[in-house]
Design a protein around this motif. Structure first.
Motif, PDB file in Angstrom:
ATOM      1  N   ALA A  84       0.840  -1.196   0.000  1.00 11.06           N
ATOM      2  CA  ALA A  84       0.000   0.000   0.000  1.00 11.06           C
ATOM      3  C   ALA A  84       0.875   1.246   0.000  1.00 11.06           C
ATOM      4  O   ALA A  84       1.759   1.389   0.837  1.00 11.06           O
ATOM      5  CB  ALA A  84      -0.905  -0.005   1.233  1.00 11.06           C
ATOM      6  N   ILE A  85       0.604   2.150  -0.949  1.00  8.96           N
ATOM      7  CA  ILE A  85       1.405   3.359  -1.098  1.00  8.96           C
ATOM      8  C   ILE A  85       0.506   4.582  -0.982  1.00  8.96           C
ATOM      9  O   ILE A  85      -0.489   4.695  -1.689  1.00  8.96           O
ATOM     10  CB  ILE A  85       2.122   3.403  -2.470  1.00  8.96           C
ATOM     11  N   SER A  86       0.870   5.482  -0.086  1.00 10.76           N
ATOM     12  CA  SER A  86       0.199   6.776   0.048  1.00 10.76           C
ATOM     13  C   SER A  86       1.242   7.769   0.542  1.00 10.76           C
ATOM     14  O   SER A  86       1.806   7.578   1.618  1.00 10.76           O
ATOM     15  CB  SER A  86      -0.960   6.691   1.041  1.00 10.76           C
ATOM     16  N   SER A  87       1.506   8.781  -0.236  1.00 12.81           N
ATOM     17  CA  SER A  87       2.535   9.749   0.157  1.00 12.81           C
ATOM     18  C   SER A  87       2.257  10.346   1.529  1.00 12.81           C
ATOM     19  O   SER A  87       3.143  10.429   2.374  1.00 12.81           O
ATOM     20  CB  SER A  87       2.649  10.865  -0.883  1.00 12.81           C
ATOM     21  N   SER A  88       1.016  10.737   1.776  1.00 12.70           N
ATOM     22  CA  SER A  88       0.674  11.352   3.062  1.00 12.70           C
ATOM     23  C   SER A  88       0.392  10.315   4.140  1.00 12.70           C
ATOM     24  O   SER A  88       0.492  10.610   5.329  1.00 12.70           O
ATOM     25  CB  SER A  88      -0.561  12.238   2.905  1.00 12.70           C
ATOM     26  N   GLY A  89       0.005   9.109   3.731  1.00 11.37           N
ATOM     27  CA  GLY A  89      -0.391   8.088   4.695  1.00 11.37           C
ATOM     28  C   GLY A  89      -1.784   8.292   5.235  1.00 11.37           C
ATOM     29  O   GLY A  89      -2.210   7.604   6.160  1.00 11.37           O
ATOM     30  N   ASN A  90      -2.531   9.222   4.648  1.00 11.95           N
ATOM     31  CA  ASN A  90      -3.868   9.557   5.137  1.00 11.95           C
ATOM     32  C   ASN A  90      -4.990   9.185   4.172  1.00 11.95           C
ATOM     33  O   ASN A  90      -6.149   9.505   4.454  1.00 11.95           O
ATOM     34  CB  ASN A  90      -3.956  11.062   5.427  1.00 11.95           C
ATOM     35  N   SER A  91      -4.695   8.561   3.059  1.00 14.96           N
ATOM     36  CA  SER A  91      -5.721   8.238   2.064  1.00 14.96           C
ATOM     37  C   SER A  91      -6.647   7.154   2.610  1.00 14.96           C
ATOM     38  O   SER A  91      -6.237   6.013   2.812  1.00 14.96           O
ATOM     39  CB  SER A  91      -5.076   7.769   0.763  1.00 14.96           C
ATOM     40  N   SER A 112       4.851   5.256   3.025  1.00 20.23           N
ATOM     41  CA  SER A 112       4.206   6.544   3.276  1.00 20.23           C
ATOM     42  C   SER A 112       5.261   7.596   3.579  1.00 20.23           C
ATOM     43  O   SER A 112       6.453   7.312   3.613  1.00 20.23           O
ATOM     44  CB  SER A 112       3.205   6.431   4.436  1.00 20.23           C
ATOM     45  N   GLY A 113       4.783   8.801   3.818  1.00 23.24           N
ATOM     46  CA  GLY A 113       5.662   9.907   4.156  1.00 23.24           C
ATOM     47  C   GLY A 113       4.950  10.861   5.089  1.00 23.24           C
ATOM     48  O   GLY A 113       3.998  10.488   5.767  1.00 23.24           O
ATOM     49  N   PHE A 114       5.418  12.093   5.113  1.00 25.92           N
ATOM     50  CA  PHE A 114       4.829  13.164   5.901  1.00 25.92           C
ATOM     51  C   PHE A 114       4.923  12.871   7.392  1.00 25.92           C
ATOM     52  O   PHE A 114       5.990  12.684   7.910  1.00 25.92           O
ATOM     53  CB  PHE A 114       3.387  13.435   5.457  1.00 25.92           C
ATOM     54  N   ASP A 115       3.814  12.805   8.088  1.00 27.46           N
ATOM     55  CA  ASP A 115       3.771  12.658   9.544  1.00 27.46           C
ATOM     56  C   ASP A 115       4.195  11.250   9.966  1.00 27.46           C
ATOM     57  O   ASP A 115       3.719  10.262   9.417  1.00 27.46           O
ATOM     58  CB  ASP A 115       2.351  12.943  10.033  1.00 27.46           C
ATOM     59  N   SER A 116       5.055  11.170  10.963  1.00 24.05           N
ATOM     60  CA  SER A 116       5.565   9.863  11.406  1.00 24.05           C
ATOM     61  C   SER A 116       4.488   8.985  12.034  1.00 24.05           C
ATOM     62  O   SER A 116       4.657   7.772  12.125  1.00 24.05           O
ATOM     63  CB  SER A 116       6.714  10.050  12.401  1.00 24.05           C
ATOM     64  N   VAL A 117       3.400   9.562  12.466  1.00 26.31           N
ATOM     65  CA  VAL A 117       2.317   8.761  13.044  1.00 26.31           C
ATOM     66  C   VAL A 117       1.094   8.734  12.120  1.00 26.31           C
ATOM     67  O   VAL A 117      -0.037   8.626  12.584  1.00 26.31           O
ATOM     68  CB  VAL A 117       1.917   9.258  14.463  1.00 26.31           C
ATOM     69  N   ASN A 118       1.334   8.785  10.811  1.00 31.59           N
ATOM     70  CA  ASN A 118       0.209   8.739   9.880  1.00 31.59           C
ATOM     71  C   ASN A 118      -0.512   7.392  10.003  1.00 31.59           C
ATOM     72  O   ASN A 118       0.097   6.385  10.372  1.00 31.59           O
ATOM     73  CB  ASN A 118       0.670   9.036   8.444  1.00 31.59           C
ATOM     74  N   PRO A 119      -1.800   7.347   9.719  1.00 26.44           N
ATOM     75  CA  PRO A 119      -2.587   6.122   9.921  1.00 26.44           C
ATOM     76  C   PRO A 119      -2.083   4.912   9.126  1.00 26.44           C
ATOM     77  O   PRO A 119      -2.118   3.789   9.629  1.00 26.44           O
ATOM     78  CB  PRO A 119      -3.996   6.513   9.469  1.00 26.44           C
ATOM     79  N   LEU A 120      -1.614   5.127   7.903  1.00 22.48           N
ATOM     80  CA  LEU A 120      -1.165   3.999   7.089  1.00 22.48           C
ATOM     81  C   LEU A 120       0.033   3.313   7.722  1.00 22.48           C
ATOM     82  O   LEU A 120       0.117   2.078   7.740  1.00 22.48           O
ATOM     83  CB  LEU A 120      -0.813   4.473   5.670  1.00 22.48           C
ATOM     84  N   PHE A 128       7.547   1.390   5.480  1.00 25.79           N
ATOM     85  CA  PHE A 128       8.609   2.291   5.043  1.00 25.79           C
ATOM     86  C   PHE A 128       8.046   3.707   5.081  1.00 25.79           C
ATOM     87  O   PHE A 128       7.024   3.991   4.451  1.00 25.79           O
ATOM     88  CB  PHE A 128       9.071   1.944   3.620  1.00 25.79           C
ATOM     89  N   TRP A 129       8.703   4.579   5.832  1.00 24.22           N
ATOM     90  CA  TRP A 129       8.237   5.946   5.999  1.00 24.22           C
ATOM     91  C   TRP A 129       9.362   6.904   5.663  1.00 24.22           C
ATOM     92  O   TRP A 129      10.510   6.702   6.074  1.00 24.22           O
ATOM     93  CB  TRP A 129       7.779   6.158   7.446  1.00 24.22           C
ATOM     94  N   LEU A 130       9.030   7.944   4.914  1.00 30.08           N
ATOM     95  CA  LEU A 130       9.988   8.992   4.575  1.00 30.08           C
ATOM     96  C   LEU A 130       9.547  10.282   5.260  1.00 30.08           C
ATOM     97  O   LEU A 130       8.441  10.759   5.029  1.00 30.08           O
ATOM     98  CB  LEU A 130      10.053   9.192   3.059  1.00 30.08           C
TER      99      LEU A 130
END
Length: 170
Positions: A84-91, A112-120, A128-130
């Motif tokens: 599963a890929i979502s840049s923001s992790g919020n989709s 994902s990226g952006f916020d370290s505690v994003n839901p995804l 993997f988080w950036l």
């Protein structure tokens, strides 16, 4: 090394039948490209959930937030792997796809990226988080990561047993 272990563990212990991809927007391009590489280079069955006829039908009937999860309810098997890929992790549609995958007992890898505690990032077996708040940088980072994984596994597949050094000989 952990990436290698995870993929090989999945391929041998769980005998992955197919690698399914759930992504939005520009991440669809990354998912589609990586599916091509999995099929061509590693001979691993892979597909994205972006058949426009199915996608628009499910989005029309269930809402866009459930278009992928409804497809996975029918198509995903326990021995499959969802990436599963979502840049923001919020989709929400990607998050719902992960939840269905977990309910069915399938393994999930998230990017994902952006916020370290994003839901995804909370939903994967491997995440993997950036840490950047820039769509372009996060998308390029995901592409780089996935290309590196393919290259690594191609090299591993091409190693001959005779080329390996045993612990006894060291």
């Amino acid at each position: 090394e952990y990436i290698c272990f995870f993929f090989f563990k999945q391929k041998t212990a769980y005998e992955i039948k197919e690698c399914d991809w759930s992504s939005d927007g520009s991440s669809d391009l990354i998912a589609s490209h990586f599916c091509n590489d999995l099929v061509k280079a590693l001979k691993i069955p892979a597909s994205t959930l972006v058949d426009t006829n199915v996608l628009t039908c499910l989005a029309n009937d269930f809402g866009y937030e459930k278009c992928y999860s409804e497809a996975l309810k029918v198509n995903l098997k326990k021995q499959d792997l969802l990436v599963a890929i979502s840049s923001s992790g919020n989709s929400l549609n990607i998050i719902n796809a992960c939840k269905v995958s977990k309910e069915k007992g399938a393994k999930v890898i998230t990017l994902s990226g952006f916020d370290s505690v994003n839901p995804l990032r909370q939903l994967g077996d491997l995440n993997f988080w950036l840490g950047r708040i820039d769509y372009g940088l996060v998308e390029m980072g995901h592409l780089f990561l996935l290309h590196s994984i393919i290259d690594l596994f191609e090299k591993i597949q091409n190693i001959k047993k005779s080329d390996l050094v045993s612990i006894k000989n060291v």
